[in-house]
Design a protein around this motif. Structure first.
Motif, PDB file in Angstrom:
ATOM      1  N   ILE A   1       0.827  -1.213   0.000  1.00 37.07           N
ATOM      2  CA  ILE A   1       0.000   0.000   0.000  1.00 37.07           C
ATOM      3  C   ILE A   1       0.864   1.268   0.000  1.00 37.07           C
ATOM      4  O   ILE A   1       1.761   1.429   0.837  1.00 37.07           O
ATOM      5  N   TYR A   2       0.564   2.123  -0.965  1.00 38.16           N
ATOM      6  CA  TYR A   2       1.164   3.456  -0.994  1.00 38.16           C
ATOM      7  C   TYR A   2       0.156   4.416  -0.371  1.00 38.16           C
ATOM      8  O   TYR A   2      -0.959   4.581  -0.884  1.00 38.16           O
ATOM      9  N   TRP A   3       0.508   4.974   0.762  1.00 37.41           N
ATOM     10  CA  TRP A   3      -0.334   5.972   1.436  1.00 37.41           C
ATOM     11  C   TRP A   3       0.116   7.323   0.912  1.00 37.41           C
ATOM     12  O   TRP A   3       1.226   7.761   1.197  1.00 37.41           O
ATOM     13  N   VAL A   4      -0.746   7.922   0.095  1.00 38.29           N
ATOM     14  CA  VAL A   4      -0.320   9.087  -0.678  1.00 38.29           C
ATOM     15  C   VAL A   4      -1.033  10.358  -0.225  1.00 38.29           C
ATOM     16  O   VAL A   4      -2.260  10.385  -0.117  1.00 38.29           O
ATOM     17  N   GLU A   5      -0.246  11.369   0.024  1.00 34.02           N
ATOM     18  CA  GLU A   5      -0.786  12.703   0.318  1.00 34.02           C
ATOM     19  C   GLU A   5      -0.367  13.605  -0.841  1.00 34.02           C
ATOM     20  O   GLU A   5       0.824  13.781  -1.100  1.00 34.02           O
ATOM     21  N   LEU A   6      -1.345  14.117  -1.543  1.00 33.60           N
ATOM     22  CA  LEU A   6      -1.039  15.056  -2.632  1.00 33.60           C
ATOM     23  C   LEU A   6      -1.223  16.448  -2.073  1.00 33.60           C
ATOM     24  O   LEU A   6      -2.338  16.869  -1.759  1.00 33.60           O
ATOM     25  N   HIS A   7      -0.133  17.146  -1.911  1.00 32.52           N
ATOM     26  CA  HIS A   7      -0.179  18.403  -1.161  1.00 32.52           C
ATOM     27  C   HIS A   7       0.822  19.378  -1.771  1.00 32.52           C
ATOM     28  O   HIS A   7       1.914  18.986  -2.145  1.00 32.52           O
ATOM     29  N   THR A   8       0.416  20.619  -1.812  1.00 29.05           N
ATOM     30  CA  THR A   8       1.323  21.640  -2.353  1.00 29.05           C
ATOM     31  C   THR A   8       2.620  21.668  -1.558  1.00 29.05           C
ATOM     32  O   THR A   8       2.588  21.511  -0.338  1.00 29.05           O
ATOM     33  N   ALA A   9       3.716  21.863  -2.285  1.00 30.14           N
ATOM     34  CA  ALA A   9       4.999  21.908  -1.595  1.00 30.14           C
ATOM     35  C   ALA A   9       5.304  23.317  -1.135  1.00 30.14           C
ATOM     36  O   ALA A   9       5.224  24.250  -1.910  1.00 30.14           O
ATOM     37  N   SER A  10       5.568  23.432   0.113  1.00 31.60           N
ATOM     38  CA  SER A  10       6.170  24.673   0.623  1.00 31.60           C
ATOM     39  C   SER A  10       6.698  24.326   2.002  1.00 31.60           C
ATOM     40  O   SER A  10       6.190  23.415   2.659  1.00 31.60           O
ATOM     41  N   ASP A  11       7.721  25.043   2.398  1.00 30.33           N
ATOM     42  CA  ASP A  11       8.365  24.686   3.665  1.00 30.33           C
ATOM     43  C   ASP A  11       7.387  24.761   4.835  1.00 30.33           C
ATOM     44  O   ASP A  11       7.435  23.960   5.761  1.00 30.33           O
ATOM     45  N   SER A  12       6.444  25.725   4.758  1.00 29.11           N
ATOM     46  CA  SER A  12       5.499  25.884   5.863  1.00 29.11           C
ATOM     47  C   SER A  12       4.515  24.704   5.922  1.00 29.11           C
ATOM     48  O   SER A  12       3.860  24.493   6.940  1.00 29.11           O
ATOM     49  N   GLN A  13       4.399  23.980   4.819  1.00 27.31           N
ATOM     50  CA  GLN A  13       3.457  22.865   4.788  1.00 27.31           C
ATOM     51  C   GLN A  13       4.048  21.580   5.380  1.00 27.31           C
ATOM     52  O   GLN A  13       3.343  20.597   5.568  1.00 27.31           O
ATOM     53  N   VAL A  14       5.338  21.586   5.652  1.00 29.76           N
ATOM     54  CA  VAL A  14       5.978  20.377   6.185  1.00 29.76           C
ATOM     55  C   VAL A  14       5.287  19.949   7.474  1.00 29.76           C
ATOM     56  O   VAL A  14       4.928  18.777   7.646  1.00 29.76           O
ATOM     57  N   LYS A  15       5.041  20.895   8.362  1.00 25.35           N
ATOM     58  CA  LYS A  15       4.426  20.565   9.653  1.00 25.35           C
ATOM     59  C   LYS A  15       3.016  20.007   9.454  1.00 25.35           C
ATOM     60  O   LYS A  15       2.604  19.086  10.153  1.00 25.35           O
ATOM     61  N   VAL A  16       2.278  20.580   8.483  1.00 26.01           N
ATOM     62  CA  VAL A  16       0.908  20.122   8.216  1.00 26.01           C
ATOM     63  C   VAL A  16       0.941  18.664   7.743  1.00 26.01           C
ATOM     64  O   VAL A  16       0.174  17.821   8.234  1.00 26.01           O
ATOM     65  N   VAL A  17       1.841  18.375   6.831  1.00 23.53           N
ATOM     66  CA  VAL A  17       1.896  17.007   6.280  1.00 23.53           C
ATOM     67  C   VAL A  17       2.392  16.030   7.350  1.00 23.53           C
ATOM     68  O   VAL A  17       1.919  14.894   7.434  1.00 23.53           O
ATOM     69  N   ILE A  18       3.287  16.476   8.201  1.00 27.25           N
ATOM     70  CA  ILE A  18       3.739  15.622   9.315  1.00 27.25           C
ATOM     71  C   ILE A  18       2.551  15.309  10.233  1.00 27.25           C
ATOM     72  O   ILE A  18       2.366  14.169  10.662  1.00 27.25           O
ATOM     73  N   LYS A  19       1.716  16.303  10.503  1.00 22.81           N
ATOM     74  CA  LYS A  19       0.526  16.072  11.345  1.00 22.81           C
ATOM     75  C   LYS A  19      -0.411  15.062  10.690  1.00 22.81           C
ATOM     76  O   LYS A  19      -1.009  14.212  11.353  1.00 22.81           O
ATOM     77  N   LYS A  20      -0.532  15.154   9.373  1.00 22.11           N
ATOM     78  CA  LYS A  20      -1.385  14.210   8.649  1.00 22.11           C
ATOM     79  C   LYS A  20      -0.816  12.796   8.776  1.00 22.11           C
ATOM     80  O   LYS A  20      -1.561  11.833   8.975  1.00 22.11           O
ATOM     81  N   ALA A  21       0.513  12.688   8.644  1.00 19.93           N
ATOM     82  CA  ALA A  21       1.147  11.359   8.757  1.00 19.93           C
ATOM     83  C   ALA A  21       0.961  10.811  10.174  1.00 19.93           C
ATOM     84  O   ALA A  21       0.725   9.612  10.366  1.00 19.93           O
ATOM     85  N   GLN A  22       1.033  11.708  11.159  1.00 17.56           N
ATOM     86  CA  GLN A  22       0.823  11.263  12.550  1.00 17.56           C
ATOM     87  C   GLN A  22      -0.620  10.786  12.742  1.00 17.56           C
ATOM     88  O   GLN A  22      -0.878   9.801  13.428  1.00 17.56           O
TER      89      GLN A  22
END
Lengths: 155, 384
Positions: free
Chosen positions: A76-97
């Motif tokens: 399984i590939y768990w995929v988040e399609l999300h705009t790249a920007s440094d400020s979004q790193v924390k948001v995507v980390i929260k999603k992974a958590q």
């Protein structure tokens, strides 16, 4: 257990299974390239399925099942399609958590499969491999690919 | 500044290297891929007449024969790098006949390129720069010449003076950063031991100066580099030394802590701002991090103060002007591929490039990328 069966036996995903990349929005599909589309075991939109139950959570986007030539079970590939920007790193980390937590609860059946948790980032990203943000992502189990996730038959 | 090109075919480990030099150029690649040969050849292309003149002045005679010339210039045993009939060199689009260079003296003897070699630690013996003739005839010209330049610098321009801190050479900001990150409370000065002059590190609290043998490895590496920078920053209103336009520095990171590397990079920026064209060879991912930062700050029209933040440098008027000037310069990064024997322009420094040499920045970030991947996989698949 197959990817499809595990999806249909998961809370709120009972009717969310789609063939191929059917769960993805049309504009997202070009970001996923597979060597053999026949090996796709299906896909599911987690974000949509959990909107009503967890409206304010940082929900994960999609799961994509793939039967690799050198694997006996679905991967399984768990995929988040999300705009790249440094400020979004924390948001995507929260999603992974959120996803890792979900694996311990409702997602436990799907958590049995071997997996990759991937942020497919559109636009330009500005993280070097040695940056602390990259390390934070890795420690959350998260990989970042730029623009397109390429899935090969063998992995 | 217009980019210059050097195309090398079949020289030593290099099968086909196409190098384009911007205002700031960085060469990366594993050991023994030809980076050092390439930059020494660059010196020969820029300063052929001066090299001949200097070699002749110190009694080197190659009988007009190219193999002997190569041994005398690149170092003993290096004549095998040249493959007659197969080696081709094009400098700025024009074929260069090295056999002709070995045979005939060039008229133009100007020195336009200053070379700080990787072996710079050899330039000091017992804390004093060695003269050209102190070396074996088989030692590389670049090392001998650098050493000689330091000797002239220290003997003629620093008689009895403190070498660090040195207000006439370096901006106050640099002096403070070097005190913070390299020298601690020490100064660098000329001392005498039984009538023999030597460089020592002195402490503000007094006592005897610390002789060369007790310096840290980093200080031994850094002092020749600092003296090389002094050579390029004359204490006059003229900002550049003589007719020098190019500066080559091999492996500037040697022996230095990342904070010290940051200060040295700022000194490189000072050289760029003075108008020098700078070429670095490196094994440091920090230097490519800096190149990547410069590229993106330039492309996104970031303010100069952001660049100073990266280097933890003070935001004085002088430093802001320096950062602004550096952000206007162009840059190139080339990767020497060991397997193919060629070079690739990886100036984009794109971590998502398809080709591993490009995305791994010539191997410098490969380890970090693999470590990230391994940890991400382990974390993602735990508790399955």
């Amino acid at each position: 257990m197959s990817f499809k069966k595990a999806v249909t036996e998961t809370h709120l995903l009972e009717n969310a299974f789609e063939k191929g990349l059917g769960a993805l929005r049309p504009e997202d599909k070009p970001h996923i390239q597979t060597e053999d589309t026949r090996k796709l075991s299906g896909s599911v939109d987690i974000d949509k399925a959990y909107t009503a139950e967890e409206p304010n959570a940082n929900r994960w986007d999609f799961a994509i099942g793939y039967r690799h030539s050198n694997r006996r079970t679905d991967f399984i590939y768990w995929v988040e399609l999300h705009t790249a920007s440094d400020s979004q790193v924390k948001v995507v980390i929260k999603k992974a958590q959120w996803l890792l937590n979900w694996f311990k609860g409702h997602g436990h059946r799907l958590a049995m499969f071997e997996r990759e948790i991937v942020w497919v980032s559109s636009g330009s990203t500005h993280l070097t491999p040695s940056s602390s943000q990259k390390k934070q992502m890795a420690q959350t189990g998260l990989k970042q690919v730029g623009g397109t996730l390429n899935i090969k038959n063998n992995r | 500044m217009k980019n210059k090109t050097l195309h090398i075919q079949n020289l030593g480990q290099i099968k086909d290297a196409k190098l384009s030099f911007g205002d700031l150029t960085v060469l990366v690649g594993p050991q023994a891929t030809g980076k050092s040969i390439a930059v020494q050849l660059l010196k020969l292309m820029v300063d052929g007449g001066q090299v001949q003149e200097e070699m002749g002045r110190y009694g080197l005679d190659w009988d007009g024969e190219l193999p002997k010339f190569i041994d005398a210039y690149f170092g003993e045993g290096m004549q095998s790098v040249w493959k007659s009939g197969e080696t081709h060199i094009r400098w700025d689009g024009k074929e260069v006949d090295l056999e002709l260079l070995a045979k005939n003296r060039r008229k133009n003897k100007d020195e336009n390129l200053f070379f700080i070699p990787a072996q710079r630690v050899l330039a000091l013996r017992d804390g004093w720069p060695r003269p050209f003739t102190d070396y074996s005839p088989g030692d590389p010209f670049a090392v001998r010449e650098f050493s000689e330049k330091l000797r002239v610098l220290v003997e003629k321009e620093f008689s009895g003076e403190s070498l660090f801190p040195q207000p006439r050479r370096l901006k106050k900001e640099f002096r403070e950063m070097l005190e913070r990150d390299v020298f601690s409370e020490f100064s660098l000065k000329v001392d005498k031991f039984r009538s023999q002059k030597r460089l020592v590190l002195g402490s503000e609290s007094g006592g005897n100066g610390l002789p060369y043998m007790v310096w840290s490895a980093g200080q031994r590496e850094f002092v020749p580099l600092l003296l090389g920078c002094y050579w390029l920053m004359p204490p006059t209103k003229v900002s550049m030394r003589g007719k020098i336009e190019w500066v080559v520095i091999e492996e500037l990171e040697m022996g230095l802590h990342p904070r010290a590397i940051s200060v040295v990079l700022l000194m490189i920026f000072e050289l760029l701002a003075r108008g020098y064209r700078v070429v670095l060879s490196t094994h440091s991912s920090q230097i490519l991090d800096a190149m990547w930062t410069l590229k993106h700050l330039r492309e996104n029209k970031a303010s100069p103060s952001v660049l100073l933040d990266v280097f933890d440098a003070p935001k004085t008027q002088g430093m802001l002007k320096l950062a602004e000037t550096v952000l206007s310069k162009n840059q190139k990064v080339h990767y020497f591929d060991k397997k193919e024997g060629n070079t690739r322009d990886i100036s984009d420094l794109d971590p998502f490039a398809e080709e591993a040499g490009a995305s791994g920045w010539g191997g410098l970030s490969e380890f970090s990328a693999r470590a990230n991947e391994a940890v991400a996989n382990a974390v993602a698949n735990s508790n399955r």
